[in-house]
Design an enzyme around this catalytic site. Structure first.
Site, PDB file in Angstrom:
ATOM      1  N   HIS A 164       0.857  -1.182   0.000  1.00 23.78           N
ATOM      2  CA  HIS A 164       0.000   0.000   0.000  1.00 23.78           C
ATOM      3  C   HIS A 164       0.898   1.239   0.000  1.00 23.78           C
ATOM      4  O   HIS A 164       2.129   1.133  -0.077  1.00 23.78           O
ATOM      5  CB  HIS A 164      -0.950  -0.003   1.197  1.00 23.78           C
ATOM      6  CG  HIS A 164      -0.283  -0.244   2.516  1.00 23.78           C
ATOM      7  ND1 HIS A 164       0.578   0.675   3.112  1.00 23.78           N
ATOM      8  CD2 HIS A 164      -0.321  -1.313   3.362  1.00 23.78           C
ATOM      9  CE1 HIS A 164       0.994   0.202   4.255  1.00 23.78           C
ATOM     10  NE2 HIS A 164       0.477  -1.011   4.434  1.00 23.78           N
ATOM     11  N   HIS A 166       3.981   1.403   2.285  1.00 20.49           N
ATOM     12  CA  HIS A 166       5.165   0.694   1.777  1.00 20.49           C
ATOM     13  C   HIS A 166       5.867   1.511   0.695  1.00 20.49           C
ATOM     14  O   HIS A 166       7.098   1.621   0.679  1.00 20.49           O
ATOM     15  CB  HIS A 166       4.758  -0.657   1.169  1.00 20.49           C
ATOM     16  CG  HIS A 166       4.218  -1.648   2.144  1.00 20.49           C
ATOM     17  ND1 HIS A 166       2.931  -2.102   2.088  1.00 20.49           N
ATOM     18  CD2 HIS A 166       4.808  -2.285   3.188  1.00 20.49           C
ATOM     19  CE1 HIS A 166       2.731  -2.986   3.048  1.00 20.49           C
ATOM     20  NE2 HIS A 166       3.850  -3.107   3.735  1.00 20.49           N
ATOM     21  N   GLY A 219       8.021   0.929   8.850  1.00 22.09           N
ATOM     22  CA  GLY A 219       6.934   1.839   9.162  1.00 22.09           C
ATOM     23  C   GLY A 219       6.680   1.908  10.652  1.00 22.09           C
ATOM     24  O   GLY A 219       6.733   0.889  11.356  1.00 22.09           O
ATOM     25  N   LYS A 272       3.966   2.334  12.137  1.00 23.11           N
ATOM     26  CA  LYS A 272       2.726   1.701  12.583  1.00 23.11           C
ATOM     27  C   LYS A 272       3.031   0.486  13.452  1.00 23.11           C
ATOM     28  O   LYS A 272       2.337   0.208  14.426  1.00 23.11           O
ATOM     29  CB  LYS A 272       1.861   1.276  11.393  1.00 23.11           C
ATOM     30  CG  LYS A 272       0.519   0.660  11.817  1.00 23.11           C
ATOM     31  CD  LYS A 272      -0.297   0.183  10.641  1.00 23.11           C
ATOM     32  CE  LYS A 272       0.253  -1.128  10.110  1.00 23.11           C
ATOM     33  NZ  LYS A 272      -0.006  -2.250  11.056  1.00 23.11           N
ATOM     34  N   GLN A 285       7.602  -3.468  16.848  1.00 22.26           N
ATOM     35  CA  GLN A 285       8.510  -4.164  15.939  1.00 22.26           C
ATOM     36  C   GLN A 285       9.733  -3.312  15.643  1.00 22.26           C
ATOM     37  O   GLN A 285      10.865  -3.820  15.613  1.00 22.26           O
ATOM     38  CB  GLN A 285       7.794  -4.511  14.640  1.00 22.26           C
ATOM     39  CG  GLN A 285       8.692  -5.124  13.574  1.00 22.26           C
ATOM     40  CD  GLN A 285       7.935  -5.512  12.335  1.00 22.26           C
ATOM     41  OE1 GLN A 285       7.291  -6.556  12.294  1.00 22.26           O
ATOM     42  NE2 GLN A 285       7.989  -4.688  11.303  1.00 22.26           N
TER      43      GLN A 285
END
Length: 283
Positions: free
Chosen positions: A34, A37, A147, A149, A153
């Site tokens: 999307h 990315h 990212g 978001k 991570q």
């Protein structure tokens, strides 16, 4: 754009680039790309000589077999998006290429992985760290792009990079959102129309919690207000809503102190699709 499917091919290509003095940017993904990315790919193309984008749905980071089975896979559509964005090589390996033998090595990131995603998805970050380490070794990037978001991570990979002395810069980009506030995610493709219409409530809950903190309310009040907001939306099953220190990701209690940066983090299920989001304040 070239498409490579074996580890040996990627290693040979990146070794050649390194010897030629070219700088390598890596964008690891699981595909179903999307705009979020693509922003990473464009940034990598601007800041490096060559760009490697990997698409690999990594089985070792899924603790739900249905989630792994249903994860969107659209490699042809992804490839069509990557070439104009500046991708030099698309690395599209099989499971056998990435895991020629079962891995026995395990990672322990201490308190960083015992909260939120780590607590709700046992073994998830071990799988993430394993596959990212492999991709770092195979592509030998100067910069790797992720990212924000996936806040936890990013923190895990930052610790991995430091602890294992990977010689690269980690670049994290802000979350990219739809017009209605929903964080862009590959999993959004799996939402039914009704669930898609409800999904922006996650971001609204984050904004509501952030407003409570800005008013001097304790973290517990912000959490309760956000949870109450989501409880009013039928179909949303809240897994967690946490207020944490933005660096350590450990829970914050009481009022946020002056100069302290915190993150509000949420995970919820909508129609069997698990979504996460976060908001860092002050940004």
């Amino acid at each position: 754009m070239e498409i490579l499917q074996t580890a040996a091919e990627l290693q040979a290509r990146t070794e050649k680039w390194r010897q030629a003095g070219q700088r390598i940017g890596l964008v690891p993904t699981m595909g179903a790309l999307h705009e979020g990315h693509l922003q990473l790919v464009r940034a990598a193309a601007q800041e490096n000589d060559v760009v490697v984008v990997s698409i690999f749905v990594n089985p070792t980071q899924f603790n739900n077999a249905d989630d792994f089975r249903l994860y969107p896979r659209v490699p042809d559509a992804d490839a069509a998006l990557l070439a104009p964005a500046g991708c030099t090589v698309l690395f599209l390996p099989s499971v056998e290429q990435m895991y020629p033998r079962p891995t026995v090595l395990t990672f322990d990131f201490g308190p960083l992985e015992r909260v939120m995603e780590g607590a709700h998805r046992p073994g998830h970050f071990n799988g993430v760290a394993t596959v990212v380490s492999k991709l770092f070794h195979l592509s030998r990037p100067h910069r790797a792009y992720f990212g924000q978001k996936d806040l936890q991570q990013v923190a895990i990979i930052r610790q991995l990079t430091a602890d294992l002395s990977f010689d690269l810069d980690l670049v994290a980009f802000p979350t990219v959102r739809e017009a209605d506030g929903l964080a862009m995610s590959s999993r959004n493709r799996r939402l039914s129309p009704a669930d898609r219409a409800m999904a922006p409530q996650l971001h609204q809950a984050l904004v509501l919690g952030a407003a409570a903190l800005a008013q001097g309310q304790p973290a517990e009040v912000a959490q309760a207000a956000a949870a109450q907001h989501l409880a009013a939306s039928p179909g949303i099953s809240l897994e967690y809503f946490e207020v944490v220190d933005a660096q350590t990701l450990q829970p914050v209690s009481g009022a946020v102190q002056a100069g302290q940066t915190v993150a509000l983090c949420v995970a919820a299920q909508l129609g069997g699709v698990r979504l996460i989001d976060n908001l860092v304040v002050p940004a």
